[in-house]
Scaffold this motif. Structure first.
Motif, PDB file in Angstrom:
ATOM      1  N   UNK A   9     -66.159   7.924  12.103  1.00 43.83           N
ATOM      2  CA  UNK A   9     -67.382   7.456  11.890  1.00 43.83           C
ATOM      3  C   UNK A   9     -67.807   6.647  13.296  1.00 43.83           C
ATOM      4  N   UNK A  10     -69.298   6.783  13.490  1.00 39.34           N
ATOM      5  CA  UNK A  10     -69.670   6.042  14.612  1.00 39.34           C
ATOM      6  C   UNK A  10     -69.824   4.581  14.202  1.00 39.34           C
ATOM      7  N   UNK A  11     -70.102   3.747  15.487  1.00 37.83           N
ATOM      8  CA  UNK A  11     -70.096   2.209  15.178  1.00 37.83           C
ATOM      9  C   UNK A  11     -70.993   1.572  14.308  1.00 37.83           C
ATOM     10  N   UNK A  12     -72.083   2.460  14.165  1.00 44.10           N
ATOM     11  CA  UNK A  12     -73.102   1.831  13.114  1.00 44.10           C
ATOM     12  C   UNK A  12     -72.723   2.252  11.594  1.00 44.10           C
ATOM     13  N   UNK A  13     -72.007   3.430  11.757  1.00 43.06           N
ATOM     14  CA  UNK A  13     -71.308   3.416  10.214  1.00 43.06           C
ATOM     15  C   UNK A  13     -70.295   2.449   9.980  1.00 43.06           C
ATOM     16  N   UNK A  14     -69.425   2.307  10.809  1.00 39.05           N
ATOM     17  CA  UNK A  14     -68.424   1.329  10.718  1.00 39.05           C
ATOM     18  C   UNK A  14     -69.236   0.036  10.231  1.00 39.05           C
ATOM     19  N   UNK A  15     -70.177  -0.406  11.176  1.00 37.49           N
ATOM     20  CA  UNK A  15     -71.139  -1.774  10.900  1.00 37.49           C
ATOM     21  C   UNK A  15     -71.535  -1.840   9.527  1.00 37.49           C
ATOM     22  N   UNK A  16     -71.968  -0.772   9.118  1.00 37.00           N
ATOM     23  CA  UNK A  16     -72.952  -0.569   7.723  1.00 37.00           C
ATOM     24  C   UNK A  16     -71.558  -0.614   6.447  1.00 37.00           C
ATOM     25  N   UNK A  17     -70.614  -0.169   6.875  1.00 36.58           N
ATOM     26  CA  UNK A  17     -69.392  -0.308   5.849  1.00 36.58           C
ATOM     27  C   UNK A  17     -68.907  -1.747   5.752  1.00 36.58           C
ATOM     28  N   UNK A  18     -68.959  -2.282   6.848  1.00 37.46           N
ATOM     29  CA  UNK A  18     -68.431  -3.862   6.765  1.00 37.46           C
ATOM     30  C   UNK A  18     -69.667  -4.712   5.992  1.00 37.46           C
ATOM     31  N   UNK A  19     -70.856  -4.197   6.291  1.00 40.39           N
ATOM     32  CA  UNK A  19     -71.954  -5.008   5.655  1.00 40.39           C
ATOM     33  C   UNK A  19     -72.364  -4.662   4.190  1.00 40.39           C
ATOM     34  N   UNK A  20     -71.536  -3.545   3.680  1.00 38.34           N
ATOM     35  CA  UNK A  20     -71.793  -3.190   2.095  1.00 38.34           C
ATOM     36  C   UNK A  20     -70.901  -4.139   1.260  1.00 38.34           C
ATOM     37  N   UNK A  21     -70.399  -5.282   1.670  1.00 38.51           N
ATOM     38  CA  UNK A  21     -69.594  -5.958   0.986  1.00 38.51           C
ATOM     39  C   UNK A  21     -68.401  -6.459   1.568  1.00 38.51           C
ATOM     40  N   UNK A  22     -67.923  -5.741   2.831  1.00 40.78           N
ATOM     41  CA  UNK A  22     -66.816  -6.100   3.164  1.00 40.78           C
ATOM     42  C   UNK A  22     -66.691  -7.618   3.765  1.00 40.78           C
ATOM     43  N   UNK A  23     -67.620  -7.956   4.306  1.00 41.30           N
ATOM     44  CA  UNK A  23     -67.781  -9.372   4.934  1.00 41.30           C
ATOM     45  C   UNK A  23     -68.945 -10.172   4.421  1.00 41.30           C
TER      46      UNK A  23
END
Length: 140
Positions: A9-23
């Protein structure tokens, strides 16, 4: 190039996965959402539009730019520390070199009038060292 990146994944995809409920914030709202207004931030990971992929070249370029900026900040900090500790009037180095330099001040008469001795003598010294290094192997 795209075959090598498949599944990474790109850094945008990693950031989006964190924002989906990770943090989440302390109040329980996700990081991608502003808790005061209820509006989502620009990077919400919803994937609206076409999916953008970041190439390895873009990632390396971004890394090198940020690394260069951090290196410049470090160099500025080191320069400030050296100026404050070694070059100030009350530093140990300046106090110890002041008396020997005063004994050699008669040599300043041989410099041109428009030259500052503090700038001219280091240049003369290093040119002398380079000339001495060049002549050294010839003499032996």
């Amino acid at each position: 190039m795209e075959e090598m990146r498949r599944g990474v994944p790109t850094w945008q995809e990693e950031l989006a996965s964190l924002m989906d409920g990770g943090l989440q914030y302390d109040d329980g709202s996700p990081i991608g959402q502003d808790s005061r207004s209820g509006f989502e931030s620009p990077v919400d990971g919803s994937g609206s539009g076409s999916e953008s992929t970041e190439s390895l070249k873009d990632q390396v370029t971004g890394f090198m730019k940020s690394w260069g900026e951090m290196l410049m900040d470090l160099a500025v900090g080191c320069k400030d520390v050296v100026q404050q500790t070694l070059v100030s009037e009350d530093s140990v180095v300046v106090r110890k070199l002041r008396k020997p330099a005063a004994k050699l001040s008669f040599l300043n008469e041989y410099l041109p009038e428009d030259r500052d001795p503090a700038h001219a003598w280091p240049v003369i010294f290093f040119v002398f060292l380079i000339a001495l290094a060049g002549v050294g192997p010839v003499c032996s």
